[in-house]
Enzyme design. Structure first.
Site, PDB file in Angstrom:
ATOM      1  N   HIS A  93       0.861  -1.177   0.000  1.00 18.89           N
ATOM      2  CA  HIS A  93       0.000   0.000   0.000  1.00 18.89           C
ATOM      3  C   HIS A  93       0.902   1.233   0.000  1.00 18.89           C
ATOM      4  CE1 HIS A  93      -2.850   2.967   1.698  1.00 18.89           C
ATOM      5  NE2 HIS A  93      -3.819   2.157   1.344  1.00 18.89           N
ATOM      6  N   ASP A 119       3.076  -4.631   7.953  1.00 25.27           N
ATOM      7  CA  ASP A 119       1.796  -3.925   7.857  1.00 25.27           C
ATOM      8  C   ASP A 119       0.697  -4.977   7.947  1.00 25.27           C
ATOM      9  OD1 ASP A 119      -0.526  -2.630   7.143  1.00 25.27           O
ATOM     10  OD2 ASP A 119       0.181  -1.992   5.169  1.00 25.27           O
ATOM     11  N   GLN A 142      -4.534  -5.627   6.830  1.00 29.23           N
ATOM     12  CA  GLN A 142      -5.488  -6.540   6.205  1.00 29.23           C
ATOM     13  C   GLN A 142      -5.523  -7.905   6.888  1.00 29.23           C
ATOM     14  OE1 GLN A 142      -7.611  -5.716   3.751  1.00 29.23           O
ATOM     15  NE2 GLN A 142      -6.827  -3.638   3.677  1.00 29.23           N
ATOM     16  N   LYS A 161     -10.469  -1.553  10.244  1.00 31.41           N
ATOM     17  CA  LYS A 161     -10.518  -2.756   9.415  1.00 31.41           C
ATOM     18  C   LYS A 161     -10.742  -4.009  10.270  1.00 31.41           C
ATOM     19  CE  LYS A 161      -7.325  -0.694   6.054  1.00 31.41           C
ATOM     20  NZ  LYS A 161      -8.265  -0.367   4.982  1.00 31.41           N
ATOM     21  N   CYS A 198      -4.759   2.409  -3.735  1.00 34.84           N
ATOM     22  CA  CYS A 198      -3.518   2.946  -3.159  1.00 34.84           C
ATOM     23  C   CYS A 198      -2.367   1.969  -3.348  1.00 34.84           C
ATOM     24  CB  CYS A 198      -3.696   3.286  -1.674  1.00 34.84           C
ATOM     25  SG  CYS A 198      -4.848   4.637  -1.391  1.00 34.84           S
TER      26      CYS A 198
END
Length: 587
Positions: A139, A216, A219, A242, A382
């Protein structure tokens, strides 16, 4: 299932999962709403998830009965708020299996958490000649901060490529690693493709050369259990929204020794031990990185979200979501001309796709699905380097959560079948657009007069679906010039779709601008038709003075006016006004 063991069982069926999706859906009030007069089918969970009643009630309760500033108040309400905030930290610690609460830093989201590490650790410890590795799948929030850190320190950014399935090329990663590698930043799951990355292996190999690693997890955390100690992450970041939690709250996990070695990211209240004009000393962890009044209610809501998913069991939800993914993959494979982008062997509940035959832009697909009450994400997500890797400007992305159903997947597939059938019928016999260019004559005496006529037409249309259809009807009447214009002019920047525009001073009317344009998205072609009615053949100074944003709000097409939409309108208007300004200056 742990963060180290992410083997996806093949051919999972709903009967085998035993997951009570109806009970889960009952916990989410928004899922009872309708869109366009149809039941909401929400398939944009990769962007944000909806909130269960437990989270909504926790935040409401906080503001109604527990609200106060934290840490410094001696009165009972402040102590209550402080206890709730620090209890939320402990909840996150347990959720990630961090060693201690002090390793949990609250931030606004994963983006701020990554920026904190890039600015504080990266700019402190990176030097000229050092290397930072990211992946093609990242991202923008895990690319741009590292570009900034490299620019500030003289370090170099290296990139792990991906194969045609959307999987990281691990052999190439091994070759990138060397003694100059100081930092590696990769996502746990790709938001654009759904690829699950082998983070434990990535971390192990990075540590072997002395590099630190940030994962990261934005997700990942809503789909599988997370164990930061098991994967040995140095830093781990995620966003609450999220994970069925509030917006504006996120988490950075960092190993204590690393966090202690880093300077504060921001200065202000609550991150200090003492302040004089001669010297400031900083607070202990985690306060050193939480300057100012934090999002206390957000932390409380995030803790409630973690409690909610923990009670359901992420392992149970993951089996259900895998069943949705497999069913969706099979159903979408039956849609003529549909091509799935990202077919990794290890993949979770994301399907990104394009329609090749007949070609239909992601923007058009998203609008047509919205008319059917189906919410998906369109664009580059993104992740522009991912789109560049696959040679496409954008995809349509359906992303699933624990509350989605097989029936919603079927609704998506059925809607796409209808879209393809209607597009194929309309496209039959359409000319390619390589003919003579004819610049439109003025639609009215001035842009304001043209706007008035258009406003009267839109006034009778009523609901949004009718207005969108009218724009599509205008697109059908626009001369097809795409192939020709693409050969003679650069693409208009800032547009998710491909847009080409040629403007010129009118040969027979000094101070007048005229233009032609075309795009590969029907909705944008309709917007072009509206812009031509407003501006083509008009005096340049009138074009510059016209408030197009107010006009689009008036005709209730304001969803297209923000530059953040990247749909083409803002980019086209900027280009037209630049040309008009130049013409007006010469008149």
């Amino acid at each position: 299932m742990t963060a180290l063991d992410v083997t996806i069982s093949p051919r999972v069926t709903p009967a085998k999962t035993g997951f009570d999706v109806a009970r889960v859906r009952a916990d989410f009030p928004i899922l009872a709403t309708t869109m366009r007069g149809k039941p909401l089918v929400y398939l944009d969970n990769g962007a944000t998830t909806h909130k269960p009643r437990a989270v909504i009630e926790a935040e409401t309760r906080y503001y109604e009965t527990q609200n106060a500033n934290i840490h410094r108040g001696v009165y009972e309400l402040s102590q209550t708020a402080t206890d709730l905030y620090e209890a939320a930290r402990k909840t996150v610690q347990a959720f990630l299996n961090a060693a201690e609460p002090a390793e949990i830093i609250f931030a606004r989201g994963a983006t701020e958490a990554i920026n904190l590490v890039a600015a504080s650790y990266g700019r402190t410890f990176l030097q000229p000649g050092d290397e930072v590795i990211v992946s093609t799948l990242e991202h923008h929030s895990n690319i741009v901060p590292w570009q900034m850190a490299c620019a500030a320190t003289g370090a170099t950014l290296r990139v792990i490529p991906v194969n045609d399935a959307g999987e990281l090329c691990m052999d190439h990663y091994a070759k990138l690693l060397n003694t100059r590698t100081k930092f590696v930043a990769v996502n746990h799951i790709s938001n654009a493709l759904g690829t699950i990355n082998p983070v434990a292996e990535i971390i192990s190999q990075a540590h072997a050369v002395g590099a630190k690693v940030l994962i990261d997890g934005a997700q990942w955390v809503a789909h599988y259990p997370t164990d930061v100690q098991a994967i040995d992450a140095d830093f781990y970041a995620f966003s609450g929204h999220k994970l069925y939690g509030p917006t504006g709250i996120g988490v950075l996990y960092g190993k204590r020794a690393l966090l202690e070695s880093m300077p504060p990211y921001q200065g202000g209240g609550d991150m200090i031990a003492s302040v004089t004009f001669a010297k400031t000393t900083y607070a202990e962890l985690p306060n050193k990185f939480e300057a100012g009044t934090p999002n206390i209610a957000g932390a409380v809501g995030l803790a409630a979200a973690i409690d909610y998913v923990s009670a359901i069991g992420l392992e149970n939800a993951a089996r259900h979501e895998q069943a949705l993914l497999e069913h969706a993959t099979a159903q979408l494979a039956q849609v003529p001309g549909l091509r799935i982008i990202g077919t990794a062997a290890q993949k979770t509940s994301v399907i990104s796709f394009v329609l090749d035959n007949p070609p239909l832009s992601a923007l058009d697909i998203g609008i047509k699905l919205d008319n059917a009450g189906i919410a998906v994400r369109t664009g580059h997500h993104c992740c522009q380097p991912v789109m560049d890797r696959f040679g496409i400007p954008a995809t349509t992305r359906a992303s699933f959560a624990m509350y989605n159903t097989l029936e919603e997947v079927d609704a998506l597939a059925a809607a796409l079948q209808k879209i393809v059938a209607a597009t194929s019928k309309r496209s039959a016999g359409t000319p390619s657009g390589a003919g003579q260019v004819s610049y439109p004559k003025p639609f009215a005496k001035s842009p304001q007069a043209a706007a008035q006529q258009l406003a009267e037409e839109f006034e009778f249309l009523g609901e949004r679906e009718a207005r969108n259809q009218y724009v599509m009807d205008l697109a059908a009447k626009l001369p097809p010039l795409f192939d020709l214009l693409k050969q003679v002019t650069p693409r208009v920047p800032g547009c998710m779709s491909e847009v080409y525009l040629v403007a010129r001073p009118a040969a027979d009317r000094p101070g007048v601008l005229e233009f032609v344009a075309d795009a590969n998205a029907d909705i944008v072609r309709g917007l072009i038709a509206i812009l031509q009615r407003l501006f083509s053949g008009q005096r340049a100074r009138d074009i510059v003075a016209f408030d197009y944003e107010a006009f689009f709000r008036q005709i209730q097409l304001d969803q297209f006016i923000s530059s953040q939409r990247r749909n083409g309108l803002e980019g086209m208007v900027r280009r037209i006004r630049q040309e008009a300004t130049a013409i007006a200056g010469k008149a």
